[in-house]
Motif scaffolding. Structure first.
Motif, PDB file in Angstrom:
ATOM      1  N   ALA A 206       0.835  -1.205   0.000  1.00  0.00           N
ATOM      2  CA  ALA A 206       0.000   0.000   0.000  1.00  0.00           C
ATOM      3  C   ALA A 206       0.866   1.250   0.000  1.00  0.00           C
ATOM      4  CB  ALA A 206      -0.934  -0.010   1.204  1.00  0.00           C
ATOM      5  N   LEU A 207       1.933   1.237   0.791  1.00  0.00           N
ATOM      6  CA  LEU A 207       2.808   2.406   0.862  1.00  0.00           C
ATOM      7  C   LEU A 207       3.510   2.635  -0.477  1.00  0.00           C
ATOM      8  CD1 LEU A 207       3.988   4.621   2.651  1.00  0.00           C
ATOM      9  CD2 LEU A 207       5.790   3.021   3.312  1.00  0.00           C
ATOM     10  N   GLU A 208       3.950   1.557  -1.110  1.00  0.00           N
ATOM     11  CA  GLU A 208       4.613   1.682  -2.414  1.00  0.00           C
ATOM     12  C   GLU A 208       3.658   2.276  -3.449  1.00  0.00           C
ATOM     13  OE1 GLU A 208       7.019  -1.063  -5.697  1.00  0.00           O
ATOM     14  OE2 GLU A 208       5.930  -2.015  -4.056  1.00  0.00           O
ATOM     15  N   PHE A 209       2.402   1.791  -3.451  1.00  0.00           N
ATOM     16  CA  PHE A 209       1.413   2.317  -4.396  1.00  0.00           C
ATOM     17  C   PHE A 209       1.129   3.790  -4.124  1.00  0.00           C
ATOM     18  CE2 PHE A 209      -3.001   3.290  -5.519  1.00  0.00           C
ATOM     19  CZ  PHE A 209      -3.014   2.951  -6.862  1.00  0.00           C
ATOM     20  N   HIS A 210       1.013   4.137  -2.834  1.00  0.00           N
ATOM     21  CA  HIS A 210       0.744   5.524  -2.442  1.00  0.00           C
ATOM     22  C   HIS A 210       1.874   6.445  -2.900  1.00  0.00           C
ATOM     23  CE1 HIS A 210      -0.552   8.930  -0.093  1.00  0.00           C
ATOM     24  NE2 HIS A 210       0.485   8.860   0.730  1.00  0.00           N
ATOM     25  N   HIS A 211       3.103   6.042  -2.648  1.00  0.00           N
ATOM     26  CA  HIS A 211       4.240   6.874  -3.028  1.00  0.00           C
ATOM     27  C   HIS A 211       4.391   6.963  -4.551  1.00  0.00           C
ATOM     28  CE1 HIS A 211       6.508   6.611   1.072  1.00  0.00           C
ATOM     29  NE2 HIS A 211       5.467   7.408   1.099  1.00  0.00           N
ATOM     30  N   THR A 212       4.171   5.849  -5.235  1.00  0.00           N
ATOM     31  CA  THR A 212       4.267   5.862  -6.697  1.00  0.00           C
ATOM     32  C   THR A 212       3.236   6.819  -7.291  1.00  0.00           C
ATOM     33  OG1 THR A 212       5.095   3.582  -6.749  1.00  0.00           O
ATOM     34  CG2 THR A 212       4.123   4.449  -8.782  1.00  0.00           C
ATOM     35  N   SER A 213       2.014   6.792  -6.741  1.00  0.00           N
ATOM     36  CA  SER A 213       0.961   7.686  -7.227  1.00  0.00           C
ATOM     37  C   SER A 213       1.323   9.140  -6.975  1.00  0.00           C
ATOM     38  CB  SER A 213      -0.373   7.347  -6.544  1.00  0.00           C
ATOM     39  OG  SER A 213      -0.775   6.032  -6.849  1.00  0.00           O
ATOM     40  N   GLU A 214       1.884   9.414  -5.815  1.00  0.00           N
ATOM     41  CA  GLU A 214       2.286  10.788  -5.509  1.00  0.00           C
ATOM     42  C   GLU A 214       3.379  11.261  -6.460  1.00  0.00           C
ATOM     43  OE1 GLU A 214       1.398  11.438  -0.775  1.00  0.00           O
ATOM     44  OE2 GLU A 214       3.324  10.573  -1.355  1.00  0.00           O
ATOM     45  N   ASP A 215       4.416  10.432  -6.616  1.00  0.00           N
ATOM     46  CA  ASP A 215       5.546  10.838  -7.457  1.00  0.00           C
ATOM     47  C   ASP A 215       5.146  11.007  -8.917  1.00  0.00           C
ATOM     48  OD1 ASP A 215       7.201  10.796  -5.243  1.00  0.00           O
ATOM     49  OD2 ASP A 215       7.964   8.778  -5.634  1.00  0.00           O
ATOM     50  N   ALA A 216       4.251  10.125  -9.399  1.00  0.00           N
ATOM     51  CA  ALA A 216       3.913  10.135 -10.821  1.00  0.00           C
ATOM     52  C   ALA A 216       2.800  11.116 -11.170  1.00  0.00           C
ATOM     53  CB  ALA A 216       3.514   8.725 -11.268  1.00  0.00           C
ATOM     54  N   HIS A 217       1.881  11.377 -10.232  1.00  0.00           N
ATOM     55  CA  HIS A 217       0.701  12.173 -10.577  1.00  0.00           C
ATOM     56  C   HIS A 217       0.477  13.376  -9.664  1.00  0.00           C
ATOM     57  CE1 HIS A 217      -0.303   8.928 -13.318  1.00  0.00           C
ATOM     58  NE2 HIS A 217      -0.241   8.061 -12.319  1.00  0.00           N
ATOM     59  N   LEU A 218       0.401  13.127  -8.341  1.00  0.00           N
ATOM     60  CA  LEU A 218       0.028  14.216  -7.436  1.00  0.00           C
ATOM     61  C   LEU A 218       1.062  15.338  -7.411  1.00  0.00           C
ATOM     62  CD1 LEU A 218      -1.974  15.289  -5.338  1.00  0.00           C
ATOM     63  CD2 LEU A 218      -0.695  14.024  -3.587  1.00  0.00           C
ATOM     64  N   PHE A 219       2.326  14.998  -7.180  1.00  0.00           N
ATOM     65  CA  PHE A 219       3.351  16.033  -7.065  1.00  0.00           C
ATOM     66  C   PHE A 219       3.528  16.830  -8.355  1.00  0.00           C
ATOM     67  CE2 PHE A 219       5.748  13.588  -3.480  1.00  0.00           C
ATOM     68  CZ  PHE A 219       4.672  13.820  -2.633  1.00  0.00           C
ATOM     69  N   PRO A 220       3.646  16.162  -9.527  1.00  0.00           N
ATOM     70  CA  PRO A 220       3.783  16.962 -10.761  1.00  0.00           C
ATOM     71  C   PRO A 220       2.574  17.858 -11.016  1.00  0.00           C
ATOM     72  CG  PRO A 220       4.469  14.693 -11.152  1.00  0.00           C
ATOM     73  CD  PRO A 220       3.825  14.717  -9.801  1.00  0.00           C
ATOM     74  N   GLY A 221       1.364  17.360 -10.678  1.00  0.00           N
ATOM     75  CA  GLY A 221       0.167  18.161 -10.891  1.00  0.00           C
ATOM     76  C   GLY A 221       0.160  19.423 -10.049  1.00  0.00           C
ATOM     77  N   ILE A 222       0.543  19.294  -8.757  1.00  0.00           N
ATOM     78  CA  ILE A 222       0.582  20.463  -7.883  1.00  0.00           C
ATOM     79  C   ILE A 222       1.701  21.407  -8.304  1.00  0.00           C
ATOM     80  CG2 ILE A 222       0.901  21.248  -5.508  1.00  0.00           C
ATOM     81  CD1 ILE A 222      -0.284  18.625  -4.555  1.00  0.00           C
ATOM     82  N   ALA A 223       2.849  20.849  -8.700  1.00  0.00           N
ATOM     83  CA  ALA A 223       4.008  21.680  -9.053  1.00  0.00           C
ATOM     84  C   ALA A 223       3.731  22.591 -10.235  1.00  0.00           C
ATOM     85  CB  ALA A 223       5.216  20.789  -9.347  1.00  0.00           C
ATOM     86  N   ARG A 235      12.347  16.792  -2.109  1.00  0.00           N
ATOM     87  CA  ARG A 235      12.675  16.232  -0.799  1.00  0.00           C
ATOM     88  C   ARG A 235      11.732  15.085  -0.445  1.00  0.00           C
ATOM     89  NH1 ARG A 235      12.088  19.200   5.155  1.00  0.00           N
ATOM     90  NH2 ARG A 235      12.123  17.249   6.330  1.00  0.00           N
ATOM     91  N   LEU A 236      10.425  15.274  -0.711  1.00  0.00           N
ATOM     92  CA  LEU A 236       9.471  14.202  -0.411  1.00  0.00           C
ATOM     93  C   LEU A 236       9.783  12.953  -1.239  1.00  0.00           C
ATOM     94  CD1 LEU A 236       6.148  16.251  -0.249  1.00  0.00           C
ATOM     95  CD2 LEU A 236       7.382  15.228   1.674  1.00  0.00           C
ATOM     96  N   ALA A 237      10.130  13.124  -2.510  1.00  0.00           N
ATOM     97  CA  ALA A 237      10.474  11.976  -3.356  1.00  0.00           C
ATOM     98  C   ALA A 237      11.721  11.273  -2.833  1.00  0.00           C
ATOM     99  CB  ALA A 237      10.677  12.433  -4.800  1.00  0.00           C
ATOM    100  N   ALA A 238      12.703  12.050  -2.339  1.00  0.00           N
ATOM    101  CA  ALA A 238      13.903  11.446  -1.756  1.00  0.00           C
ATOM    102  C   ALA A 238      13.552  10.658  -0.502  1.00  0.00           C
ATOM    103  CB  ALA A 238      14.934  12.533  -1.438  1.00  0.00           C
ATOM    104  N   GLU A 239      12.621  11.188   0.289  1.00  0.00           N
ATOM    105  CA  GLU A 239      12.169  10.457   1.478  1.00  0.00           C
ATOM    106  C   GLU A 239      11.477   9.158   1.086  1.00  0.00           C
ATOM    107  OE1 GLU A 239       9.757  13.052   3.791  1.00  0.00           O
ATOM    108  OE2 GLU A 239      11.386  14.426   4.270  1.00  0.00           O
ATOM    109  N   HIS A 240      10.729   9.181  -0.011  1.00  0.00           N
ATOM    110  CA  HIS A 240      10.088   7.963  -0.496  1.00  0.00           C
ATOM    111  C   HIS A 240      11.138   6.877  -0.754  1.00  0.00           C
ATOM    112  CE1 HIS A 240       6.273  10.195  -2.170  1.00  0.00           C
ATOM    113  NE2 HIS A 240       6.396  10.271  -0.856  1.00  0.00           N
ATOM    114  N   ARG A 241      12.258   7.267  -1.366  1.00  0.00           N
ATOM    115  CA  ARG A 241      13.298   6.283  -1.675  1.00  0.00           C
ATOM    116  C   ARG A 241      13.927   5.750  -0.385  1.00  0.00           C
ATOM    117  NH1 ARG A 241      13.990  10.143  -5.816  1.00  0.00           N
ATOM    118  NH2 ARG A 241      15.650  11.250  -4.698  1.00  0.00           N
ATOM    119  N   THR A 242      14.096   6.619   0.602  1.00  0.00           N
ATOM    120  CA  THR A 242      14.660   6.172   1.878  1.00  0.00           C
ATOM    121  C   THR A 242      13.717   5.187   2.569  1.00  0.00           C
ATOM    122  OG1 THR A 242      15.868   8.247   2.182  1.00  0.00           O
ATOM    123  CG2 THR A 242      15.435   6.933   4.157  1.00  0.00           C
TER     124      THR A 242
END
Length: 310
Positions: A206-223, A235-242
């Protein structure tokens, strides 16, 4: 693919608000959708169920056949399943019971539906007993209405935090049972090893899906509308990798939970919990104000009127 008979039951179930006729008439039926362990494809299976407190029980009877049903193997690989019950649809966490817990739940199921005892008598394998725990904050009751993307984000974060707390509680119970063992031989398995594995696996997926969705769709859309937050999203994407790296380390330990050192496992779990909660806190601080007015579910853009000059 469902068999022709199962497909007809599925269609009747969905067309009639969970009610079907024939051999299932008057019975407690649900539709269980699992993800293929090898194919990755979704398969829906009609199953009888028995209520047990806030959970639903399904039995891997396979009509007393010598092999476990495919849906059971699927949920071992992908513990988060979809349940259709009446007119409602839920995500659920599928957790097979072991040891004394399995015996207790099977006895409860047989009391409600004696036919399971007949299926057990036909085979030498132990019929799996699986609890389906609703993976949504409201459980099996009517869901709380969510109207903004901020609310949806908090719902996901609340579920993730809750699963992590339960992993910790079950881990403590598992190691306490091991420590209490006295006498010769190996410690008895308290039945929590598989439960912890399923919950950890569901949490990580679930966490992997949540982070993938954020990185691929939510974050670019807001940016696109808030370019000054580009560094924040990086920074949030780097935290996802950690967090993903820590998940992998925990999963490796989890594979040997029956023999792993308790203090090492607890230290890894605490490290992951701290890192994840700090990440969720930071994400909420940055994103919730931006998402408070974004409607959920997403609304389709209004249709553009035809240009009469075209």
């Amino acid at each position: 693919m469902p068999t022709p008979f199962n497909q007809s039951v599925i269609e009747e179930f969905r067309a009639n608000g969970g009610k079907v006729g024939g051999p299932f008439e008057g019975g407690d039926l649900l539709l269980l959708t699992t993800t293929g362990a090898r194919s990755g494809k979704e398969t829906t299976t009609p199953l009888g169920h028995v209520r047990h407190g806030a959970a639903l029980l399904v039995i891997g009877s396979n009509l007393g056949a010598p092999h476990h049903p495919d849906w059971y193997h699927n949920l071992l690989a992908h513990p988060v399943v979809r349940v259709e019950l009446g007119t409602r649809t839920f995500q659920a966490l599928a957790v097979p019971a072991r040891g004394a817990r399995r015996e207790e739940l099977f006895a409860h199921a047989v009391k409600a539906a004696p036919g399971y005892a007949d299926y057990q008598a036909r085979t030498t394998r132990l019929l799996p007993v699986v609890t389906l725990e609703c993976a949504e904050p409201e459980g099996w009751e009517a869901p709380r209405e969510i109207t903004t993307l901020a609310g949806k984000l908090m719902e996901v974060h609340t579920w993730l935090r809750g699963q992590l707390r339960q992993v910790k509680a079950e881990t403590d119970a598992h190691f306490t049972a091991r420590a209490a063992h006295r006498g010769p031989g190996t410690p008895p398995v308290p039945g929590l090893g598989l439960q912890i594995r399923q919950r950890c696996l569901a949490f990580c997926q679930a966490l992997e899906f949540h982070h993938t969705s954020e990185d691929a769709h939510l974050f670019p859309g807001i940016a696109r509308y808030h370019p000054h937050l580009t560094d924040t999203f990086a920074r949030l994407a780097a935290e996802h990798r950690t967090v993903a790296r820590i998940q992998g380390e925990l999963a490796a330990l989890l594979a040997d939970i029956g023999i792993t050192d308790p203090e090492r496992f607890r230290a890894e779990l605490e490290r992951m919990s701290s890192a994840l909660n700090a990440h969720l806190d930071h994400e909420e601080e940055q994103l919730l104000p931006l998402l408070a007015d974004v409607p959920w579910p997403p609304t389709a853009p209004p249709a553009q009127p035809l240009d009469p000059t075209d």
